[in-house]
Enzyme design. Sequence first.
Site, PDB file in Angstrom:
ATOM      1  N   SER A  92       6.602 -11.752  -3.210  1.00 24.78           N
ATOM      2  CA  SER A  92       5.576 -11.895  -4.243  1.00 24.78           C
ATOM      3  C   SER A  92       5.715 -10.788  -5.270  1.00 24.78           C
ATOM      4  CB  SER A  92       4.193 -11.860  -3.614  1.00 24.78           C
ATOM      5  OG  SER A  92       4.079 -10.737  -2.777  1.00 24.78           O
ATOM      6  N   LYS A 128      -2.411   1.538   2.573  1.00 19.19           N
ATOM      7  CA  LYS A 128      -3.394   0.456   2.698  1.00 19.19           C
ATOM      8  C   LYS A 128      -4.040   0.520   4.074  1.00 19.19           C
ATOM      9  CE  LYS A 128      -2.917  -3.461   0.719  1.00 19.19           C
ATOM     10  NZ  LYS A 128      -2.178  -4.652   0.320  1.00 19.19           N
ATOM     11  N   GLY A 180       0.791  -1.227   0.000  1.00 22.07           N
ATOM     12  CA  GLY A 180       0.000   0.000   0.000  1.00 22.07           C
ATOM     13  C   GLY A 180       0.816   1.266   0.000  1.00 22.07           C
ATOM     14  N   ASP A 227      -7.581  -6.558  -1.486  1.00 21.77           N
ATOM     15  CA  ASP A 227      -6.641  -7.357  -0.701  1.00 21.77           C
ATOM     16  C   ASP A 227      -7.119  -7.237   0.742  1.00 21.77           C
ATOM     17  OD1 ASP A 227      -4.461  -8.797   0.105  1.00 21.77           O
ATOM     18  OD2 ASP A 227      -3.016  -7.177  -0.155  1.00 21.77           O
ATOM     19  N   THR A 236      -1.854  -5.276  -6.118  1.00 20.60           N
ATOM     20  CA  THR A 236      -2.559  -4.111  -6.653  1.00 20.60           C
ATOM     21  C   THR A 236      -1.609  -2.923  -6.792  1.00 20.60           C
ATOM     22  OG1 THR A 236      -3.173  -3.383  -4.447  1.00 20.60           O
ATOM     23  CG2 THR A 236      -4.693  -4.860  -5.570  1.00 20.60           C
ATOM     24  N   ALA A 258       3.619  -7.900  -7.608  1.00 17.09           N
ATOM     25  CA  ALA A 258       2.610  -6.914  -7.231  1.00 17.09           C
ATOM     26  C   ALA A 258       1.212  -7.528  -7.208  1.00 17.09           C
ATOM     27  CB  ALA A 258       2.629  -5.760  -8.222  1.00 17.09           C
TER      28      ALA A 258
END
Lengths: 510, 510
Positions: free
Chosen positions: B213, B307, B187, B275, B217, B215
Amino acid sequence: MSPSLEPADAIPQAPPLKVRRLGLVTQHEAIVVMRTDCHVCRAEGLTARAQVTLSANGREAYATLYQVDADWLGHDEAGLSESLWSLLGVEEGAAVTVRHAPALESLSSIRRRIYGQRLSAEAFQEIVTDVVAGRYTDIHLAAFLTASSALPLDHDETVALTRAMVDAGERLTWPGGIVVDKHSVGGLPGNRTTPIVVAIVTAFGLTMPKTSSRAITSPAGTADTMETLAPVDLDLPAIRRVVEREGGCIVWGGAVKLSPADDVFIRVERVLDVDTEGQLVASVLSKKIAAGSTHVVLDIPVGPTAKVRSEAAGLRLAETLGRVAKAFGLTTQSLISDGSQPVGRGIGPALEALDVLAVLQGAADAPRDLRAHACVLAGAALEFGGLAKPGEGAALAAQALDDGRAWTKFQAICEAQGGLRTPPSAAQTQPLGAQRGGRVVHINNRKVARLAKLAGAPEAKAAGVAMTVRLGDEVAAGQPLMIVHAQSPGELAYALDYAARNADLVEIEP
Amino acid sequence: MSPSLEPADAIPQAPPLKVRRLGLVTQHEAIVVMRTDCHVCRAEGLTARAQVTLSANGREAYATLYQVDADWLGHDEAGLSESLWSLLGVEEGAAVTVRHAPALESLSSIRRRIYGQRLSAEAFQEIVTDVVAGRYTDIHLAAFLTASSALPLDHDETVALTRAMVDAGERLTWPGGIVVDKHSVGGLPGNRTTPIVVAIVTAFGLTMPKTSSRAITSPAGTADTMETLAPVDLDLPAIRRVVEREGGCIVWGGAVKLSPADDVFIRVERVLDVDTEGQLVASVLSKKIAAGSTHVVLDIPVGPTAKVRSEAAGLRLAETLGRVAKAFGLTTQSLISDGSQPVGRGIGPALEALDVLAVLQGAADAPRDLRAHACVLAGAALEFGGLAKPGEGAALAAQALDDGRAWTKFQAICEAQGGLRTPPSAAQTQPLGAQRGGRVVHINNRKVARLAKLAGAPEAKAAGVAMTVRLGDEVAAGQPLMIVHAQSPGELAYALDYAARNADLVEIEP
């Protein structure tokens, strides 16, 4: 923020691609296939599964891009699925421009709903507009429907969704006063009262322009069943002609774009095999309102394996339907009925149509439960129309069956819709015998419906299950409980395999 | 229920089709294309969008069927998408059998969750098993993720989902005691501390086998950024070799099948741009547990457009993460950090990599905030490992940056992973100037991230945004606030169009 370069100047004018009809059948999904290394993909930075807009022939359509690394598609070609082909209405080789689809503002509402927030009326309008325009992928559709179920729609949301669904499509109006409609809250195999009710009600001179849906999660919708008896894909002018002439019709709602969003939602609900309350209410009522109905009889079958499991749940649903309907000036009457076993014998489009014909024709072996149930519903409509006193409608309805007026009317309606048809019969049939003798104490509606679907219903019109017993019947070991009908040996095998693994389809007590 | 015909006898032995590689790029979606009128479609009663299973080469795979009414595909051919081609591992022209996919038992759990009911640990195991086997369509995946968000997963469900995700993949074990890990709850654009933290922590001799990981979002995941500096698609034996030699690594988790369900979920979450908490916790912890970590430092940036929006929400998330981690014997420490503006300058894989290099190399213009934030996180890890007293870890971490040990270590890790790379630079750049002079009072993280994505990040590695101002800076009218980097003119135009419509990307007060 003032970029010194104006966006319009920066958009490269790539030469258009030529459309190629791929003949790709995708259900409703609009798909365009392009070479990974074509100049448009390069210039636009397009990757597989991107959402794109296509412009051709003065029209614009959304689609999902799939890419190809192979020579069966040319560098200058854009291959179109059948759905996209008809959306654009192009000719082979026509020029098409493909661009990134603009971000949909309504997706932020979907996100808010996923995070458990409620939506405004404007948000539902935006969502439904985008859904009807074909701008949502399956992922977005599934997310919207699921988010509206896991945290159920409240009253205001249900009203807002219903209104948005009405506004997104055509809306019928009829001269004069009362326009009657009926709806059964599915879940009960074989509950095919509509063609009978329309025949009775219109035989008494009431107006009943009935639009029905195809199956959502069941082995047959009324439109699927009716289609085996007459054409149901009528457009608006054709429906008007039929109703002017006969006072009523029994057609597929999807063909006339009444609540077109509903047809999109139904496709995804069918895959998920769900149909939750808010969605159900919006689906039912948006069709009724768009069809111009003023009075609706609602049939809510209740039983342990019906869609509605208890009388309390049935009354709650009736209350919700009534309250949302009232917001639109629609009068409803909900009738809770016995949903403990299938109605009639047939389960599947053609098999149910045979039951309908038997009742209308007054055949000696016509299913009594289907006849009685249709009379109760038609009776309520006759009472709405002032043709019978409260409590006397069902008896009046039965008269029209007994004296042949309903059958005559039904034939006239079928003729007006394009001609009466004979339902098809299946290539493969197989009885399922009782494992032991005794009394039939339970019939699992859900499993019987599942069996009919595995046998191919509703896609295969002739497929399904014909029950040969009812609750309370005494049977001998090996006596057929039902007959499975299928079009292909593969589907028959599928259904029989399921039956072999589910001994509780029908329970027998010694 | 005893059908007198055994199902096995009834399944017709249709001759197999021949596979044809269509070169169709679909992301992960397995697609098979067959003629509508081929003998298999007829015999099996297969319709467009049916779920089917393909058997070839001793392997079996699920796929979605698309049908073709055209001659570019033969009646005896089954056209395979690239994903399906590699799943089956077949050769051109090999025989393949196509059948209706059996009904998935786990879908009844999805339905239950859509109707607002909670799921058992067994249900999560079944769901995740089917997801990893590729048996779910996008509709089912979206429904599962949405249903787990609109009605949030509770503690038991989050633990069960985490365990199911761990069980569905590989699991690493490491000799010795403490295995350190870190995770930032995304975020916050540009928050690329991981490569720096791993370099520092392993320079002190601790074990930190970091799998990251791509991306979800955001415009870049750690794996996307690191990939511009070294190969990250390492398999299990390669990771072991790197960690044995250097004590740590920075690789893509997806390449090693640690929590493979997570990669499937992420693909759909990316489309939905969501998410949610339960999914986030299961995603983060399943990777950590599968990677064999014993201690995890959690970085939770908090800011109005991060986020996590408030310190209270950050503490709640920290508590949830800690409580679920404990159920697996994992020790966590959560650090709430300032998320009011992007960290460092670059936003996008290559641009963030340049910031990482500047900090590691001790460049004079290295972003100070990124350096400080990395030291705090590395410090917590050093304290976990007993290398620093509580409160003294960050200072120790800074020493390793100042004396070059971390940079030396980072180069060694990159070499071990396959060789240090130079991040690519973009073909197109465009500064965005301030509309007026004044003080920078607000930077909208979400909109800056959206801008970087529209410019092509993370798919285009060199694309993104480089910030040229920070909160509190005084700027003159027309002075660049940020520079947009893009690979294609179309994407640049897209990003600039967005910037022109969103004056609140950066707010300036006179």
